[in-house]
Design a protein around this motif. Structure first.
Motif, PDB file in Angstrom:
ATOM      1  N   ARG A 185       0.816  -1.219   0.000  1.00 21.15           N
ATOM      2  CA  ARG A 185       0.000   0.000   0.000  1.00 21.15           C
ATOM      3  C   ARG A 185       0.849   1.268   0.000  1.00 21.15           C
ATOM      4  O   ARG A 185       0.532   2.232  -0.690  1.00 21.15           O
ATOM      5  CB  ARG A 185      -0.973  -0.029   1.165  1.00 21.15           C
ATOM      6  N   LEU A 186       1.949   1.267   0.759  1.00 16.47           N
ATOM      7  CA  LEU A 186       2.817   2.446   0.773  1.00 16.47           C
ATOM      8  C   LEU A 186       3.523   2.629  -0.565  1.00 16.47           C
ATOM      9  O   LEU A 186       3.681   3.753  -1.041  1.00 16.47           O
ATOM     10  CB  LEU A 186       3.835   2.349   1.909  1.00 16.47           C
ATOM     11  N   THR A 187       3.941   1.536  -1.174  1.00 18.89           N
ATOM     12  CA  THR A 187       4.582   1.611  -2.492  1.00 18.89           C
ATOM     13  C   THR A 187       3.597   2.165  -3.519  1.00 18.89           C
ATOM     14  O   THR A 187       3.964   3.013  -4.341  1.00 18.89           O
ATOM     15  CB  THR A 187       5.107   0.228  -2.915  1.00 18.89           C
ATOM     16  N   GLU A 188       2.346   1.716  -3.464  1.00 15.39           N
ATOM     17  CA  GLU A 188       1.314   2.242  -4.368  1.00 15.39           C
ATOM     18  C   GLU A 188       1.127   3.742  -4.195  1.00 15.39           C
ATOM     19  O   GLU A 188       0.786   4.450  -5.140  1.00 15.39           O
ATOM     20  CB  GLU A 188      -0.029   1.544  -4.110  1.00 15.39           C
ATOM     21  N   GLN A 189       1.350   4.242  -2.977  1.00 17.76           N
ATOM     22  CA  GLN A 189       1.201   5.674  -2.701  1.00 17.76           C
ATOM     23  C   GLN A 189       2.448   6.480  -3.071  1.00 17.76           C
ATOM     24  O   GLN A 189       2.499   7.689  -2.874  1.00 17.76           O
ATOM     25  CB  GLN A 189       0.880   5.888  -1.219  1.00 17.76           C
ATOM     26  N   GLY A 190       3.473   5.812  -3.572  1.00 19.54           N
ATOM     27  CA  GLY A 190       4.670   6.500  -4.028  1.00 19.54           C
ATOM     28  C   GLY A 190       5.802   6.590  -3.030  1.00 19.54           C
ATOM     29  O   GLY A 190       6.820   7.241  -3.308  1.00 19.54           O
TER      30      GLY A 190
END
Length: 175
Positions: free
Chosen positions: A72-77
């Motif tokens: 989820r954090l990776t998806e948020q950049g």
């Protein structure tokens, strides 16, 4: 409360925050948004490279919890890596943190939270467990040698307060 050494699964999260206040806010917002379970530790870490900033770490006993968080954090950049930026993180989220409000004895503080030890600046040895700590609703212990340690300082009336002030005066504010 059972005191614990750092948990085995740790993620580092690179951020663009430049102050501890911003990092605290971001860490709490992410914890809420990601619905992190109670036992997760969330820490801030000062990064002093060519781009000074405050990084975050999240630690949990269960690897699947952090796998989902990583995705989820990776998806948020966010840039997410294995492990904490350093071993001396400043804990914002830790078991029992929300119960550390008002004025408590040191014995209560240790029993209610994952904090292992309290040190008092300028004094040798362990403080009396009956000593009162005025939390100011801002308790930020640090990891030291695998133990969560709160630095405190003497205050009015024989009480203690956490060393870190919740509302610090910026350097040179009057100039």
């Amino acid at each position: 409360m059972t005191h614990t050494a750092p948990v085995p699964y740790v993620l580092g999260v690179d951020t663009d925050t430049t102050t501890l206040r911003e990092a605290d806010y971001l860490l709490r917002a992410l914890a809420s948004e990601l619905a992190l379970p109670e036992g997760v530790f969330g820490c801030t870490h000062l990064v002093r490279d060519g781009r000074p900033r405050v990084a975050l770490s999240l630690a949990a006993e269960s690897e699947p919890v952090l796998r989902t968080v990583r995705d989820r954090l990776t998806e948020q950049g966010y840039e997410v890596s294995d492990g904490a930026p350093d071993e001396a993180g400043r804990a914002v989220l830790f078991p029992g943190a929300d119960a550390l409000t008002g004025t408590l004895t040191l014995a209560e503080l240790l029993a209610r939270s994952a904090i292992d030890r309290v040190t008092v600046l300028g004094t040798p040895g362990e403080p009396d467990p009956r000593t009162l700590l005025v939390t100011r609703e801002h308790v930020r212990p640090h990891w030291q040698d695998g133990r969560l340690v709160l630095a405190a300082m003497p205050a009015a009336g024989g009480t203690l307060v956490p060393f870190e002030d919740p509302d610090p005066t910026p350097c040179c504010a009057e100039h």
